[in-house]
Motif scaffolding. Structure first.
Motif, PDB file in Angstrom:
ATOM      1  N   ILE A  28       0.826  -1.207   0.000  1.00  0.00           N
ATOM      2  CA  ILE A  28       0.000   0.000   0.000  1.00  0.00           C
ATOM      3  C   ILE A  28       0.860   1.257   0.000  1.00  0.00           C
ATOM      4  CG2 ILE A  28      -1.776   1.271   1.282  1.00  0.00           C
ATOM      5  CD1 ILE A  28      -2.725  -1.436   2.404  1.00  0.00           C
ATOM      6  N   PHE A  86      -7.043   4.646   2.624  1.00  0.00           N
ATOM      7  CA  PHE A  86      -6.533   3.634   1.713  1.00  0.00           C
ATOM      8  C   PHE A  86      -7.396   2.367   1.664  1.00  0.00           C
ATOM      9  CE2 PHE A  86      -2.799   6.229   2.493  1.00  0.00           C
ATOM     10  CZ  PHE A  86      -2.312   6.377   1.199  1.00  0.00           C
ATOM     11  N   LYS A  88      -9.879   1.445  -0.129  1.00  0.00           N
ATOM     12  CA  LYS A  88     -10.191   0.904  -1.460  1.00  0.00           C
ATOM     13  C   LYS A  88      -8.950   0.682  -2.320  1.00  0.00           C
ATOM     14  CE  LYS A  88     -14.886   2.422  -1.529  1.00  0.00           C
ATOM     15  NZ  LYS A  88     -16.023   2.686  -2.365  1.00  0.00           N
ATOM     16  N   HIS A  89      -7.777   0.822  -1.727  1.00  0.00           N
ATOM     17  CA  HIS A  89      -6.542   0.553  -2.462  1.00  0.00           C
ATOM     18  C   HIS A  89      -6.571  -0.903  -2.935  1.00  0.00           C
ATOM     19  CE1 HIS A  89      -2.275  -0.126  -3.229  1.00  0.00           C
ATOM     20  NE2 HIS A  89      -2.125   1.196  -3.261  1.00  0.00           N
ATOM     21  N   LYS A  90      -6.130  -1.146  -4.168  1.00  0.00           N
ATOM     22  CA  LYS A  90      -6.275  -2.492  -4.733  1.00  0.00           C
ATOM     23  C   LYS A  90      -5.501  -3.573  -3.973  1.00  0.00           C
ATOM     24  CE  LYS A  90      -2.767  -2.025  -8.349  1.00  0.00           C
ATOM     25  NZ  LYS A  90      -2.541  -2.112  -9.793  1.00  0.00           N
ATOM     26  N   ASN A  92      -5.036  -3.436  -0.577  1.00  0.00           N
ATOM     27  CA  ASN A  92      -5.402  -3.409   0.844  1.00  0.00           C
ATOM     28  C   ASN A  92      -6.064  -4.725   1.238  1.00  0.00           C
ATOM     29  OD1 ASN A  92      -6.249  -2.876   3.421  1.00  0.00           O
ATOM     30  ND2 ASN A  92      -7.469  -1.101   2.902  1.00  0.00           N
TER      31      ASN A  92
END
Length: 120
Positions: A28, A86, A88-90, A92
């Motif tokens: 992340i 963060f 919705k970070h891909k 996470n």
């Protein structure tokens, strides 16, 4: 008893950092993500060593740890916001109740510590 919520917050943050290895949190972080899993993991893991050494040394050596405890408590609250930012970070992987119990628990313990200290 004056620092009970601080010790709870500290314990939850340490547990969160253990969980962060499971969740590959380095993916992340800008910069670390581009280094690949092996290098990112090593930097993430050993990057925590000076933080933990400094915190434990300061708490042990300081005659008045209040400033550190206030700052750490504030960080625990801010830390919830960072994880929400963060979310919705891909990459996470902090999605389950265990991860969020540690994150939110540390933030609430930090908040309660600040409230406790301001009432004394």
């Amino acid at each position: 008893m004056d620092y009970i919520f601080f010790y709870l917050a500290l314990s939850l943050i340490i547990m969160h950092e253990i969980d962060a290895v499971r969740c590959k949190e380095w993916r992340i972080f800008p910069g670390l993500a581009s280094l690949g899993d092996k290098v990112g993991y090593i930097i993430f893991l050993f990057g925590h060593l000076p933080l933990f050494v400094w915190a434990l040394w300061y708490l042990n050596q300081s005659e008045n740890p209040d400033n550190f405890i206030i700052g750490f408590s504030q960080f625990c609250i801010l830390h919830i916001g960072l994880h929400l930012l963060f979310y919705k970070h891909k990459y996470n992987e902090f999605k389950d109740w265990i991860s969020w119990s540690l994150i939110v628990g540390a933030g609430l313990a930090g908040l309660f510590q600040l409230i406790w200290m301001s009432s004394c």
